[in-house]
Design a protein around this motif. Structure first.
Motif, PDB file in Angstrom:
ATOM      1  N   ARG A 140      -0.458  11.840  -3.609  1.00 45.17           N
ATOM      2  CA  ARG A 140      -1.079  10.639  -4.184  1.00 45.17           C
ATOM      3  C   ARG A 140      -1.919  10.962  -5.415  1.00 45.17           C
ATOM      4  N   SER A 145       0.857  -1.181   0.000  1.00 43.05           N
ATOM      5  CA  SER A 145       0.000   0.000   0.000  1.00 43.05           C
ATOM      6  C   SER A 145       0.895   1.233   0.000  1.00 43.05           C
ATOM      7  N   PHE A 146       0.290   2.412  -0.089  1.00 43.93           N
ATOM      8  CA  PHE A 146       1.065   3.647  -0.047  1.00 43.93           C
ATOM      9  C   PHE A 146       1.811   3.785   1.276  1.00 43.93           C
ATOM     10  N   ARG A 147       1.180   3.416   2.373  1.00 40.05           N
ATOM     11  CA  ARG A 147       1.789   3.596   3.687  1.00 40.05           C
ATOM     12  C   ARG A 147       2.953   2.640   3.924  1.00 40.05           C
ATOM     13  N   THR A 148       2.936   1.497   3.255  1.00 38.74           N
ATOM     14  CA  THR A 148       4.005   0.515   3.470  1.00 38.74           C
ATOM     15  C   THR A 148       4.954   0.438   2.281  1.00 38.74           C
ATOM     16  N   TYR A 185       4.240  -1.692  -4.179  1.00 43.54           N
ATOM     17  CA  TYR A 185       4.471  -0.255  -3.999  1.00 43.54           C
ATOM     18  C   TYR A 185       5.922   0.009  -3.582  1.00 43.54           C
ATOM     19  N   SER A 243       8.686   3.754  -3.125  1.00 39.63           N
ATOM     20  CA  SER A 243       8.721   5.214  -3.101  1.00 39.63           C
ATOM     21  C   SER A 243      10.161   5.693  -3.227  1.00 39.63           C
ATOM     22  N   LEU A 250       6.736   9.650   7.399  1.00 36.40           N
ATOM     23  CA  LEU A 250       6.479   8.358   6.788  1.00 36.40           C
ATOM     24  C   LEU A 250       7.466   8.057   5.671  1.00 36.40           C
ATOM     25  N   SER A 251       8.298   9.029   5.312  1.00 36.68           N
ATOM     26  CA  SER A 251       9.314   8.836   4.287  1.00 36.68           C
ATOM     27  C   SER A 251      10.604   9.471   4.773  1.00 36.68           C
ATOM     28  N   PRO A 297       5.127  12.676   3.033  1.00 30.35           N
ATOM     29  CA  PRO A 297       4.110  12.323   4.032  1.00 30.35           C
ATOM     30  C   PRO A 297       4.646  12.444   5.449  1.00 30.35           C
ATOM     31  N   GLY A 298       3.928  13.187   6.282  1.00 23.89           N
ATOM     32  CA  GLY A 298       4.289  13.325   7.683  1.00 23.89           C
ATOM     33  C   GLY A 298       5.203  14.477   8.000  1.00 23.89           C
ATOM     34  N   TYR A 345       5.564   7.766  -5.536  1.00 22.74           N
ATOM     35  CA  TYR A 345       5.202   6.363  -5.328  1.00 22.74           C
ATOM     36  C   TYR A 345       5.100   5.639  -6.662  1.00 22.74           C
TER      37      TYR A 345
END
Length: 269
Positions: A106, A44-47, A68, A70, A216-217, A197-198, A153
């Motif tokens: 996104r 997923s985008f988060r992982t 996915y 990034s 998150l990155s 992100p974050g 991503y």
């Protein structure tokens, strides 16, 4: 003689200016040797698995999975994402694969060129995909979907697959590289923060508790974000001003004459 010196100085300034301009327009530097490419992909985008540009990320997966990754991209670069899927020998029918690239908000980014979607015939050993984005801009209008600095991503999946081939093992390689476009893509503006992100959450927490970071990155360009503030547009602007000044000096030297007043004969002479 004086005019020759003026134009000689102009040519010297041109040669000095072209050197850094050519360096700015060259492809991006080689990747950091200390970086390690991931051997797994997120679901997923988060992982999403992070990797630096210039490194090749690999993963073992199954047909039908959404994979996915990034990577960071800064202003002035034109990223190109390439993916190679090693297909299973047991596949009994054709399959269609697709790679999509999203920015830090996104938003799906359109490919300027490249084979974003390809169909592999039954028995094919591999399929190669590529997507070259538009040049990343340092700033853009809110209504625009221009690529902006931050995390990008990559999503890889199959869009058409026979039911009997679902779940077969595949091997995947993904690589991202950017070409430095230089002053041709420079704009008058920049983002307050890259689209990572974050990062906004972290900025608010820095003053309160530095241990409560929520980024998150964690990857960024080798020379930091907003590294594209310098471009060869500054060089050519300065060079134009210098040439205009030299042209004015040369024109004045041609038109002012010898500098001695002309004798006017007296009346009746």
């Amino acid at each position: 003689m004086r005019i020759t010196r003026v134009w000689g100085a102009a040519l010297l300034m041109l040669a000095l200016a072209v050197s850094p301009a050519a360096a700015d327009s060259s492809p991006s530097a080689s990747p950091s040797e200390s970086g390690d490419a991931p051997t797994e992909a997120g679901t997923s985008f988060r992982t999403a698995a992070e990797f630096e540009q210039g490194l090749t990320a690999t993963a073992s997966a199954s047909t039908g999975d959404y994979l996915y990754w990034s990577f960071p991209a800064d202003a002035g670069g034109r990223p190109t994402v390439r993916a190679t899927v090693k297909l299973p020998e047991a596949a009994g029918s054709a399959s269609t694969w697709q790679v999509d690239v999203y920015d830090g908000l996104r938003r799906r980014q359109a490919c300027q060129y490249g084979a974003q979607t390809r169909t592999a015939d039954a028995g094919a050993a591999s399929v190669e995909l590529s997507c070259t984005l538009r040049t990343v801009r340092a700033w853009s209008e809110q209504w625009s979907d221009d690529p902006l600095p931050g995390t990008y991503y990559v999503r890889l999946t199959t869009t058409r697959l026979a039911t009997g081939d679902l779940g077969l093992p595949v091997g995947v390689e993904v690589r991202a590289e950017s070409k430095d476009i230089g002053g041709a893509a420079a704009v008058d503006g920049s983002l307050a923060q890259p689209l990572v992100p974050g990062i906004a959450v972290t900025s608010e927490q820095d003053d309160e508790d530095s241990s409560a970071e929520a980024v998150l990155s964690s990857l960024e360009p080798d020379d930091g974000w907003a590294s594209g503030w310098w471009s060869d547009r500054w060089v050519w602007t300065a060079l134009g001003a210098v040439l205009a000044a030299l042209a004015g000096i040369g024109g004045y030297s041609l038109t002012r004459g010898s500098g001695r007043p002309t004798r006017v004969p007296p009346p009746g002479a």
